[in-house]
Design an enzyme around this catalytic site. Structure first.
Site, PDB file in Angstrom:
ATOM      1  N   LYS A  55       0.841  -1.200   0.000  1.00  0.00           N
ATOM      2  CA  LYS A  55       0.000   0.000   0.000  1.00  0.00           C
ATOM      3  C   LYS A  55       0.874   1.247   0.000  1.00  0.00           C
ATOM      4  CE  LYS A  55      -3.946  -2.160   2.208  1.00  0.00           C
ATOM      5  NZ  LYS A  55      -4.571  -2.594   3.449  1.00  0.00           N
ATOM      6  N   GLN A  99      -4.982  -1.163   9.619  1.00  0.00           N
ATOM      7  CA  GLN A  99      -4.903  -2.521   9.060  1.00  0.00           C
ATOM      8  C   GLN A  99      -5.525  -3.534  10.029  1.00  0.00           C
ATOM      9  OE1 GLN A  99      -3.546  -3.328   5.890  1.00  0.00           O
ATOM     10  NE2 GLN A  99      -4.490  -5.286   6.360  1.00  0.00           N
ATOM     11  N   ASP A 122     -11.293   3.114   4.051  1.00  0.00           N
ATOM     12  CA  ASP A 122     -11.786   1.735   3.938  1.00  0.00           C
ATOM     13  C   ASP A 122     -13.310   1.708   3.770  1.00  0.00           C
ATOM     14  OD1 ASP A 122     -10.051  -0.393   3.773  1.00  0.00           O
ATOM     15  OD2 ASP A 122      -9.651  -0.476   5.921  1.00  0.00           O
TER      16      ASP A 122
END
Ligand code: NAD
Length: 295
Positions: A55, A99, A122
């Site tokens: 990422k 995460q 997200d």
């Protein structure tokens, strides 16, 4: 029978990243703001470490600022919440990703809900879930967005299609169903308690499988010509004694019947990070108060 068109997720993800790079450059040129994404990793989960590294690398490649916060596994919930608060208040940081999975002593829901919804790249915050379902501008979960982009690469207008989503998770099944509804599909959500799933899938012009059961969807379930998007990523033993990745769809048999199909790997997988970057660019535009190229 003709083989299905193979939907090239790697190429389409590269196209999305190129669009993001253009948008990031535009925001710098027109508004003097460089979009920035912060990723928070708690603990030593090897798979998570790889995701975070990828990422960060791709974030830099599209021209954004990237910050990685790697915290030890024993970090307290209060410390993680304090970091989220700091990032919420930092005007240079437009997107925050925590995460998952978090270590067991940390309440994931509490941490995710502490993220400012406008920085929630997200798209898991209940405010974004609500915005998606009522049709407001939202940050939408990445894998579902990527799945829709792949389906639209075959058929740009999905309106009126009969779509069947297999799986009802908050991460994939439910948001992808909301997006299909927004595309004017007739949407059925099948799940672990659904009866006669095979008959339901057989009626679909578009199938999105997000189950986590290796090769569950058989060729005989697929309506000839249907578009098949396989979100599943399952590691199974391979012939050479090692392991290999397969999807939730029995690829070889389904490819003989479908009109178009995503492979695993190389289908939905690469779209997830590309759509994360797209969300970060969208979040930056929203925070500057200008129209985004993406929503
Ligand atoms: P999940 O375990 O949270 O949800 C699975 C869903 O499948 C559940 O809603 C359940 O009702 C349904 N289900 C279970 N058994 C079933 C059955 N026999 N018949 C019909 N439905 C059944 O999983 P998830 O997080 O939604 O992920 C699904 C798959 O997608 C996994 O393989 C995961 O690895 C993969 N995934 C891939 C990406 C990506 O980037 N490509 C991202 C997220 C998830």
């Amino acid at each position: 029978m003709a083989e299905a068109q193979i939907i090239d997720g790697k190429k389409i993800a590269a196209d999305v990243r190129a669009e993001v790079a253009t948008e990031v450059a535009r925001l710098v040129k027109e508004h003097g703001v460089k979009a920035g994404l912060a990723v928070v990793l708690v603990g030593e989960d090897p798979a998570s470490k790889v995701y975070v590294k990828n990422k960060a690398q791709q974030t830099v490649e599209v021209g954004m600022n990237s910050w990685e916060y790697k915290l030890p596994a024993e970090t307290s919930e209060a410390e993680v919440l304090a970091l989220v608060q700091k990032l919420n208040n930092d005007p240079a940081c437009h997107g925050i990703l925590v995460q998952l999975p978090l270590p067991k002593h940390i309440n994931s829901e509490k941490v995710l809900n502490a993220i400012n919804p406008d920085k929630d790249v997200d798209g898991f915050h209940p405010v974004n879930v609500g915005r998606l379902w009522v049709g407001e501008r939202a940050l939408v979960p990445c894998t579902p967005t990527g799945s829709i982009i792949l389906a639209k690469s075959v058929r740009p207008n999905l309106s009126g299609m009969d779509a069947v989503v297999i799986g009802r998770s908050n991460i994939v099944g439910k948001p992808v169903a909301a997006l299909l509804l927004r595309e004017n599909c007739t949407v059925t959500i099948a799940h672990s308690r659904t009866k006669n799933i095979e008959d339901i899938v057989k009626c679909a012009d578009l199938v999105i499988a997000a189950v986590g059961i290796p090769e569950m969807v058989k060729g005989s379930w697929i309506r000839p010509g249907a578009i098949v998007i396989d979100v599943g990523i399952n590691r199974v033993p391979s012939e050479n004694g090692k392991t290999k990745l397969v999807g939730d769809v029995a690829y070889d048999e389904c490819a003989k019947v479908a009109g178009a199909i995503t492979p695993v790997p190389g289908g939905v997988g690469p779209m997830t990070i590309a759509c994360l970057l797209r969300n970060a660019a969208q979040a930056a535009a929203m925070q500057i108060g200008v129209k985004s190229a993406f929503a």
